[in-house]
Design a protein around this motif. Sequence first.
Motif, PDB file in Angstrom:
ATOM      1  N   GLY A 108      52.586  71.579  71.986  1.00 22.11           N
ATOM      2  CA  GLY A 108      53.871  71.495  72.666  1.00 22.11           C
ATOM      3  C   GLY A 108      54.876  72.571  72.333  1.00 22.11           C
ATOM      4  O   GLY A 108      55.746  72.872  73.137  1.00 22.11           O
ATOM      5  N   GLY A 145      53.625  67.459  79.706  1.00 18.56           N
ATOM      6  CA  GLY A 145      54.616  68.015  78.789  1.00 18.56           C
ATOM      7  C   GLY A 145      55.154  69.350  79.263  1.00 18.56           C
ATOM      8  O   GLY A 145      56.365  69.590  79.254  1.00 18.56           O
ATOM      9  N   TRP A 197      50.125  66.768  71.387  1.00 18.01           N
ATOM     10  CA  TRP A 197      51.409  67.368  71.753  1.00 18.01           C
ATOM     11  C   TRP A 197      52.035  68.107  70.570  1.00 18.01           C
ATOM     12  O   TRP A 197      52.657  69.148  70.745  1.00 18.01           O
ATOM     13  CB  TRP A 197      52.352  66.317  72.323  1.00 18.01           C
ATOM     14  CG  TRP A 197      53.598  66.921  72.877  1.00 18.01           C
ATOM     15  CD1 TRP A 197      54.865  66.683  72.470  1.00 18.01           C
ATOM     16  CD2 TRP A 197      53.703  67.893  73.921  1.00 18.01           C
ATOM     17  NE1 TRP A 197      55.749  67.443  73.194  1.00 18.01           N
ATOM     18  CE2 TRP A 197      55.063  68.194  74.096  1.00 18.01           C
ATOM     19  CE3 TRP A 197      52.770  68.542  74.730  1.00 18.01           C
ATOM     20  CZ2 TRP A 197      55.513  69.108  75.039  1.00 18.01           C
ATOM     21  CZ3 TRP A 197      53.227  69.452  75.669  1.00 18.01           C
ATOM     22  CH2 TRP A 197      54.579  69.726  75.814  1.00 18.01           C
TER      23      TRP A 197
END
Length: 152
Positions: free
Chosen positions: A66, A129, A62
């Motif tokens: 992300g 996410g 992530w």
Amino acid sequence: MKETTSILNKVLDVIGILFGLILFYSWIIFIYSVKMSFFSERSIVNGNEITMAPNWGQIDQWLGAGLILFFLIFGHYLLCSKNMSRIEKNSDIIGIKSSLIGFILWLFITIITFLFNITIPYSLNIGGGYIMLIFIYLLMRKNLYATSDFEQ
């Protein structure tokens, strides 16, 4: 004249997104440099010194993937905000805010699952996410339009 300005704005849009991509790769280099500097371990194997950073699974995934939307929108906003309409600026600002909020919230989820030894597959981690980012973006846009309808 107007056609030239339109083409120039489109070129500036692309350059802004490419600038955001450069910022994203700088983030990747920074985050992994921090990880190697502060969290790595040195060991000697067959007379060779090897430096290894710990694998944090879904947290690493992530941290790496992300923030790409944040940096793309942020780069676009930095380079193009002078030539944008108020609506376009608000859209970019909502994109920046929602991607940062979603990133932080999903980062907390990845940290909690990692601490409880729950492994999230890569596609589910990244997909979850980004679903959170999209949900927050849509919620913020809805609130913006609800607020602007109220004011009028």
